[in-house]
Design an enzyme around this catalytic site. Structure first.
Site, PDB file in Angstrom:
ATOM      1  N   HIS A  53      -5.143  -3.766  -2.775  1.00 19.98           N
ATOM      2  CA  HIS A  53      -5.420  -2.936  -1.599  1.00 19.98           C
ATOM      3  C   HIS A  53      -6.898  -2.530  -1.661  1.00 19.98           C
ATOM      4  O   HIS A  53      -7.360  -1.968  -2.657  1.00 19.98           O
ATOM      5  CB  HIS A  53      -4.527  -1.700  -1.584  1.00 19.98           C
ATOM      6  CG  HIS A  53      -3.072  -2.026  -1.455  1.00 19.98           C
ATOM      7  ND1 HIS A  53      -2.105  -1.473  -2.264  1.00 19.98           N
ATOM      8  CD2 HIS A  53      -2.419  -2.870  -0.612  1.00 19.98           C
ATOM      9  CE1 HIS A  53      -0.920  -1.950  -1.928  1.00 19.98           C
ATOM     10  NE2 HIS A  53      -1.090  -2.805  -0.927  1.00 19.98           N
ATOM     11  N   GLU A  56      -8.418   1.022  -2.748  1.00 23.55           N
ATOM     12  CA  GLU A  56      -8.079   1.559  -4.062  1.00 23.55           C
ATOM     13  C   GLU A  56      -9.145   1.098  -5.056  1.00 23.55           C
ATOM     14  O   GLU A  56      -8.991   0.100  -5.754  1.00 23.55           O
ATOM     15  CB  GLU A  56      -6.673   1.113  -4.460  1.00 23.55           C
ATOM     16  CG  GLU A  56      -5.619   1.602  -3.463  1.00 23.55           C
ATOM     17  CD  GLU A  56      -4.218   1.101  -3.774  1.00 23.55           C
ATOM     18  OE1 GLU A  56      -4.022   0.478  -4.839  1.00 23.55           O
ATOM     19  OE2 GLU A  56      -3.316   1.333  -2.949  1.00 23.55           O
ATOM     20  N   HIS A 147      -3.633   0.142  -9.531  1.00 22.92           N
ATOM     21  CA  HIS A 147      -3.672   0.683  -8.172  1.00 22.92           C
ATOM     22  C   HIS A 147      -3.988   2.173  -8.221  1.00 22.92           C
ATOM     23  O   HIS A 147      -3.948   2.809  -9.273  1.00 22.92           O
ATOM     24  CB  HIS A 147      -2.306   0.514  -7.483  1.00 22.92           C
ATOM     25  CG  HIS A 147      -1.975  -0.882  -7.095  1.00 22.92           C
ATOM     26  ND1 HIS A 147      -1.918  -1.306  -5.782  1.00 22.92           N
ATOM     27  CD2 HIS A 147      -1.665  -1.966  -7.842  1.00 22.92           C
ATOM     28  CE1 HIS A 147      -1.593  -2.587  -5.740  1.00 22.92           C
ATOM     29  NE2 HIS A 147      -1.428  -3.011  -6.979  1.00 22.92           N
ATOM     30  N   GLU A 210      -0.051   3.005 -11.146  1.00 22.31           N
ATOM     31  CA  GLU A 210      -0.592   3.896 -10.115  1.00 22.31           C
ATOM     32  C   GLU A 210      -1.347   5.009 -10.837  1.00 22.31           C
ATOM     33  O   GLU A 210      -0.759   5.803 -11.561  1.00 22.31           O
ATOM     34  CB  GLU A 210       0.530   4.469  -9.253  1.00 22.31           C
ATOM     35  CG  GLU A 210       1.359   3.418  -8.510  1.00 22.31           C
ATOM     36  CD  GLU A 210       0.650   2.867  -7.278  1.00 22.31           C
ATOM     37  OE1 GLU A 210      -0.446   3.373  -6.946  1.00 22.31           O
ATOM     38  OE2 GLU A 210       1.193   1.936  -6.653  1.00 22.31           O
TER      39      GLU A 210
END
Length: 322
Positions: A53, A56, A147, A210
């Site tokens: 993404h 990010e 991420h 994450e």
């Protein structure tokens, strides 16, 4: 190749596409694709990916610093590594994706999306992993996909692990804890993520990490990622990580909330944190005459998003494991 990130963001092909680092050889394989091979024989292969993404950016900056440490010789390389910056065009534009979410496309699912730069890139990354894993004799295969999350979380750093038929290896889960992850979420069904693809097709021990909040390039406080960065440095150099950490809490996915039409309503606002708890019977979403409620005593939400396109996931509901 000490300007890999800059070349990736500019879309520039380097004048020299292979060379020697401090104890390793490097090869530029294409935009956002860099292979590192130690001079000494090794039986471990690692995919380090970020930027699937494009908004990010902190993990991308973290990988850039790790590469600089390798090239300077301050960090020794003990794995074959494929570094992947997943979506160069979105990274350059500072947006999540240009057309469609690539992390729903892997495992051939890109074929069901309208053709775009992301579908072509997903196919390219699949082929890159196939070539990387088939060209070595690695006994150990890991994939760490880095991420940052769109929204806040009760667990600042957490990992999402793909569905897997075999038990997870203890040293892999222990490393995730040493990397500062406060929680681990275990999928129970296949999906279109990059980590599910590497796990299903190549037997890799894979995890989506994450690591905080999504921010633009230059606005990240990388000191917030120091524990993870130190764990990655230790991993690359073959040094044992610290065992003085609290084991991550464990959750498993028990259901998925999917938006099917414009009638869909998700009863969570933009301030709802990841891992917010909901009691049994709570109404989570409605769509026409279909109601989605909590069926376990307590469930926790992950990645709630009411604005996803029709047919996509609007949230995951989790159950805490003992």
């Amino acid at each position: 190749m000490d300007n890999f990130l800059a070349l990736t963001l500019s879309g520039t092909t380097p004048r020299v596409t292979q060379g020697k680092g401090a104890g390793f050889r490097w090869r530029w394989l294409g935009h956002g694709l860099l292979e590192l091979t130690p001079d000494a024989p090794v039986d471990r292969a690692l995919i380090l990916s970020a930027g699937i993404h494009g908004n990010e950016t902190a993990p991308v900056e973290m990988l850039d610093k790790l590469l600089s440490a390798l090239y300077s010789g301050s960090l020794t390389l003990t794995w074959r590594v494929l570094v992947v910056l997943g979506n160069p065009q979105a990274l350059a534009a500072g947006i999540r994706y240009c057309h469609s979410d690539m992390n729903r496309m892997f495992g051939g699912r890109w074929q069901s999306f309208a053709e775009s730069d992301e579908t072509r890139r997903a196919r390219e990354l699949e082929l890159s992993l196939e070539t990387f894993f088939s060209s070595g004799q690695a006994r150990v295969r890991w994939h760490l996909d880095l991420h940052t999350a769109i929204r806040g979380s009760h667990h600042l750093r957490f990992g999402v692990l793909p569905q897997r038929d075999r038990p997870w290896e203890a040293d892999f889960l222990a490393w995730l804890g040493a990397a500062g992850l406060e929680a681990l979420v275990f999928h129970q069904a296949p999906g279109g993520t990059f980590t599910h693809f590497s796990s299903e097709h190549f037997g890799a021990l894979s995890c989506t990490l994450e690591l905080g909040k999504a921010l633009p390039f230059g606005q990240n406080d990388l000191t917030q990622f120091s524990v993870t960065s130190q764990a990655l440095s230790a991993l690359l150099s073959g040094v044992e990580t610290s065992t003085s950490f609290s084991p991550p809490l464990r959750y498993r996915v028990v259901s998925q909330i999917t938006r099917h039409s414009d009638k869909f309503a998700l009863y969570m606002d933009a301030q709802t944190l990841n891992f917010t708890a909901f009691a049994k019977g709570t109404l989570l979403a409605e769509e026409g005459d279909k109601r989605v409620t909590v069926t376990h005593d307590v469930e926790y939400v992950l990645f709630p998003n009411s604005s996803v396109a029709c047919g996509l996931r609007a949230g995951l509901m989790l159950e805490r494991l003992p």
